[in-house]
Design a protein around this motif. Structure first.
Motif, mmCIF file in Angstrom:
data_model
loop_
_atom_site.group_PDB
_atom_site.id
_atom_site.type_symbol
_atom_site.label_atom_id
_atom_site.label_comp_id
_atom_site.label_asym_id
_atom_site.label_seq_id
_atom_site.Cartn_x
_atom_site.Cartn_y
_atom_site.Cartn_z
ATOM 1 N N ILE A 112 49.810 58.281 1.760
ATOM 2 C CA ILE A 112 50.830 58.157 2.804
ATOM 3 C C ILE A 112 51.562 59.484 3.011
ATOM 4 C CG2 ILE A 112 52.964 56.976 3.467
ATOM 5 C CD1 ILE A 112 52.015 54.566 1.867
ATOM 6 N N ALA A 113 51.949 60.132 1.931
ATOM 7 C CA ALA A 113 52.676 61.406 2.043
ATOM 8 C C ALA A 113 52.562 62.172 0.738
ATOM 9 C CB ALA A 113 54.146 61.162 2.390
ATOM 10 N N GLU A 114 52.726 63.486 0.849
ATOM 11 C CA GLU A 114 52.707 64.358 -0.326
ATOM 12 C C GLU A 114 53.936 65.269 -0.279
ATOM 13 O OE1 GLU A 114 49.854 67.723 -2.533
ATOM 14 O OE2 GLU A 114 49.120 66.582 -0.802
ATOM 15 N N TYR A 115 54.604 65.411 -1.425
ATOM 16 C CA TYR A 115 55.832 66.190 -1.506
ATOM 17 C C TYR A 115 55.707 67.243 -2.607
ATOM 18 C CZ TYR A 115 57.444 61.902 0.789
ATOM 19 O OH TYR A 115 57.580 60.821 1.618
ATOM 20 N N HIS A 116 56.325 68.396 -2.380
ATOM 21 C CA HIS A 116 56.326 69.469 -3.373
ATOM 22 C C HIS A 116 57.640 69.420 -4.148
ATOM 23 C CE1 HIS A 116 52.639 71.279 -1.852
ATOM 24 N NE2 HIS A 116 53.105 71.062 -0.627
ATOM 25 N N LEU A 117 57.524 69.389 -5.483
ATOM 26 C CA LEU A 117 58.698 69.246 -6.333
ATOM 27 C C LEU A 117 59.133 70.546 -6.993
ATOM 28 C CD1 LEU A 117 57.902 65.853 -8.128
ATOM 29 C CD2 LEU A 117 59.251 66.253 -6.071
ATOM 30 N N ALA A 118 58.356 71.608 -6.817
ATOM 31 C CA ALA A 118 58.752 72.894 -7.403
ATOM 32 C C ALA A 118 60.083 73.346 -6.799
ATOM 33 C CB ALA A 118 57.667 73.934 -7.150
ATOM 34 N N ASN A 119 61.012 73.724 -7.640
ATOM 35 C CA ASN A 119 62.359 74.148 -7.197
ATOM 36 C C ASN A 119 63.013 73.075 -6.330
ATOM 37 O OD1 ASN A 119 61.967 76.720 -8.426
ATOM 38 N ND2 ASN A 119 60.779 77.344 -6.621
ATOM 39 N N LEU A 120 62.951 71.825 -6.809
ATOM 40 C CA LEU A 120 63.453 70.688 -6.035
ATOM 41 C C LEU A 120 64.916 70.851 -5.634
ATOM 42 C CD1 LEU A 120 63.125 67.737 -4.983
ATOM 43 C CD2 LEU A 120 63.841 66.976 -7.257
ATOM 44 N N THR A 121 65.745 71.247 -6.556
ATOM 45 C CA THR A 121 67.177 71.324 -6.263
ATOM 46 C C THR A 121 67.520 72.436 -5.284
ATOM 47 O OG1 THR A 121 67.489 72.711 -8.221
ATOM 48 C CG2 THR A 121 67.796 70.339 -8.494
ATOM 49 N N GLU A 122 66.616 73.403 -5.117
ATOM 50 C CA GLU A 122 66.865 74.506 -4.196
ATOM 51 C C GLU A 122 66.218 74.308 -2.836
ATOM 52 O OE1 GLU A 122 65.520 78.022 -6.120
ATOM 53 O OE2 GLU A 122 66.734 77.721 -7.918
ATOM 54 N N SER A 123 65.052 73.628 -2.813
ATOM 55 C CA SER A 123 64.284 73.511 -1.573
ATOM 56 C C SER A 123 64.557 72.239 -0.793
ATOM 57 C CB SER A 123 62.779 73.588 -1.882
ATOM 58 O OG SER A 123 62.398 72.549 -2.774
ATOM 59 N N SER A 124 65.257 71.270 -1.375
ATOM 60 C CA SER A 124 65.535 70.011 -0.681
ATOM 61 C C SER A 124 67.030 69.845 -0.468
ATOM 62 C CB SER A 124 64.976 68.825 -1.475
ATOM 63 O OG SER A 124 65.527 68.812 -2.777
ATOM 64 N N ALA A 125 67.368 68.877 0.385
ATOM 65 C CA ALA A 125 68.770 68.672 0.751
ATOM 66 C C ALA A 125 69.455 67.717 -0.226
ATOM 67 C CB ALA A 125 68.854 68.107 2.164
ATOM 68 N N ALA A 126 70.587 68.158 -0.783
ATOM 69 C CA ALA A 126 71.404 67.288 -1.622
ATOM 70 C C ALA A 126 72.198 66.357 -0.712
ATOM 71 C CB ALA A 126 72.333 68.117 -2.494
ATOM 72 N N VAL A 127 72.094 65.034 -0.943
ATOM 73 C CA VAL A 127 72.702 64.074 -0.018
ATOM 74 C C VAL A 127 73.806 63.242 -0.656
ATOM 75 C CG1 VAL A 127 70.652 63.902 1.431
ATOM 76 C CG2 VAL A 127 70.893 62.356 -0.510
ATOM 77 N N GLY A 128 74.161 63.552 -1.890
ATOM 78 C CA GLY A 128 75.252 62.801 -2.495
ATOM 79 C C GLY A 128 75.087 62.674 -3.992
#
Length: 437
Positions: free
Chosen positions: A194-210
């Motif tokens: 269904i989907a593939e996500y990259h987790l390398a440097n997760l806290t830097e490359s993705s949006a913190a939402v709460g």
């Protein structure tokens, strides 16, 4: 060292699922488990195969049972394949019957939940570390809404976040669904990516939402939320939001490596004039946070003209700041609920937004389900009726954007949606209608 004849006798007592599993042990077992005699017996018990002989000078037909010829005239494994194909076809027929009735408000099948159960559909996530090792997460809690399903995985055995490279979301269906019992994870199954996500440097490359006292949430498009423990910086849970539109197809028709591609839309021939713009669109909006629903409503007769195009987007105004008669309250305290085996919590001002936009024919045009959050705005309220803090929620993907403006009413302790606008990509519109905006 056991003689093949004795193994064949043992195999003849197995059901279809067990026989398929035995065939995975080694090459010798595979050839024995392909025996046409065993599979014809299984096939006959379900489908009773017949051969029809037509007489040259009569309209009558004679039907005889398949016997020895059915065994000797076929290659090994023929009746196994026939049995599997027939079973898959039978399940597909049941599922198609369930998804045929359509809800006029959402434009989606009314019995999505029943169709998923009939197909034996479930979802897993596969975490791959930097050494190539895969970690499969099966255990999940499901929460069904009007237009989406929310899936929550939690475990005490998550691999360390620092060594992970990718996360893949799969739909999983049993090869031979059995309506009388729950699917076994040890039985033969097929995966659909269904989907593939990259987790390398997760806290830097993705949006913190709460965040709450225990976890911090990070959002990855499309529709994935990763919760990290604050103290250890390790995964606490993973939550996926999947919209019902094309969910069955995405979860069953793709392969283990390639996602299912949606077929292109066939435009209505008498409505392809770009000067006419978009008209008679409908929006079904659902805002929820796990078990709680904060808003669920349908908005009809949405339209815009070509003059509303700006910066590559067409603007559909759903709720206007100036028309306070259409302002909408959110019910309850907004927050996203989560839980694990030991802990549970609620992240305030974070929720899941389900958008289902239908075109003038009632066909789903733009659909998504995604975690979003409310952000405090520095701008002061200009509305005399509220005079409270302003919050905004924004969502964007390759097909469009959603902009929501909310005002907090201190007297009643509730949020009011005072502005809601959809921005549809002209590229999306052009591909849908074959026009040129």
């Amino acid at each position: 060292s056991m003689p093949s004849e004795m193994l064949m006798k043992i195999f003849s007592y197995l059901d279809a699922v067990s026989l398929l599993c035995v065939g995975c042990v080694n090459r010798h077992f595979y050839h024995l488990a392909n025996d046409n005699g065993i599979w014809l017996k299984i096939y006959s018990s379900c489908f009773q195969p017949k051969r029809t002989i037509w007489k040259m000078k009569s309209e009558q037909t004679e039907t005889v049972s398949l016997g020895c010829a059915a065994l000797h005239d076929r290659k090994p494994g023929y009746w196994k394949k026939e049995y599997i194909f027939k079973q898959i076809a039978a399940v597909k027929t049941r599922v198609m019957r369930l998804v045929k009735p359509v809800d006029p408000y959402t434009g989606l099948p009314c019995k999505n939940k029943e169709a998923m159960k009939a197909s034996g559909l479930s979802w897993i996530i596969v975490l791959k570390d930097k050494n190539g090792k895969e970690h499969v997460m099966e255990k999940a809690n499901l929460s069904f809404k009007d237009t989406s399903v929310t899936i929550l995985w939690y475990s005490t055995n998550w691999p360390c976040l620092d060594i992970l490279s990718t996360l893949k979301l799969f739909g999983v269906t049993p090869l031979l669904p059995d309506q009388s019992r729950a699917p076994s994870k040890n039985g033969p199954r097929r995966r659909s990516l269904i989907a593939e996500y990259h987790l390398a440097n997760l806290t830097e490359s993705s949006a913190a939402v709460g965040a709450d006292k225990l976890v911090q949430l990070f959002s990855l498009n499309p529709g994935l939320l990763v919760g990290l423990w604050k103290e250890k910086n390790e995964i606490a849970f993973v939550m996926a939001s999947l919209h019902y539109h094309q969910l069955l197809e995405r979860s069953t028709l793709g392969s283990a490596t390639v996602q299912y591609a949606l077929p292109p839309n066939k435009p209505v021939l008498d409505d392809v004039d770009p000067e006419y713009g978009l008209h008679d669109y409908s929006l079904h909006l659902d805002m929820h946070g796990g078990s709680c629903t904060y808003l669920c409503g349908t908005f009809k007769s949405l339209s815009c003209r070509k003059g509303d195009v700006e910066n590559g987007y067409l603007r559909l105004i759903v709720v206007s700041l100036k028309d306070n008669t259409k302002h909408l309250p959110l019910i309850g305290t907004v927050g996203l609920s989560w839980e694990t085996d030991v802990f549970k919590g609620n992240v305030k001002d974070c929720y899941v937004m389900d958008v289902t936009l239908l075109d003038e024919t009632g066909k789903p045009f733009w659909c998504f389900s995604a975690p979003v959050y409310m952000e405090l705005s520095s701008r002061a309220s200009s509305l005399y009726d509220y005079m409270g803090h302003i919050y905004t929620t924004n969502y964007a993907d390759s097909e469009g954007k959603v902009c929501v403006e909310l005002e907090w009413l201190e007297e009643t302790k509730e949020y009011f949606i005072v502005n809601l606008v959809l921005y549809i990509s002209t590229k999306k519109v052009n591909n849908w209608y074959g026009t040129n905006y």
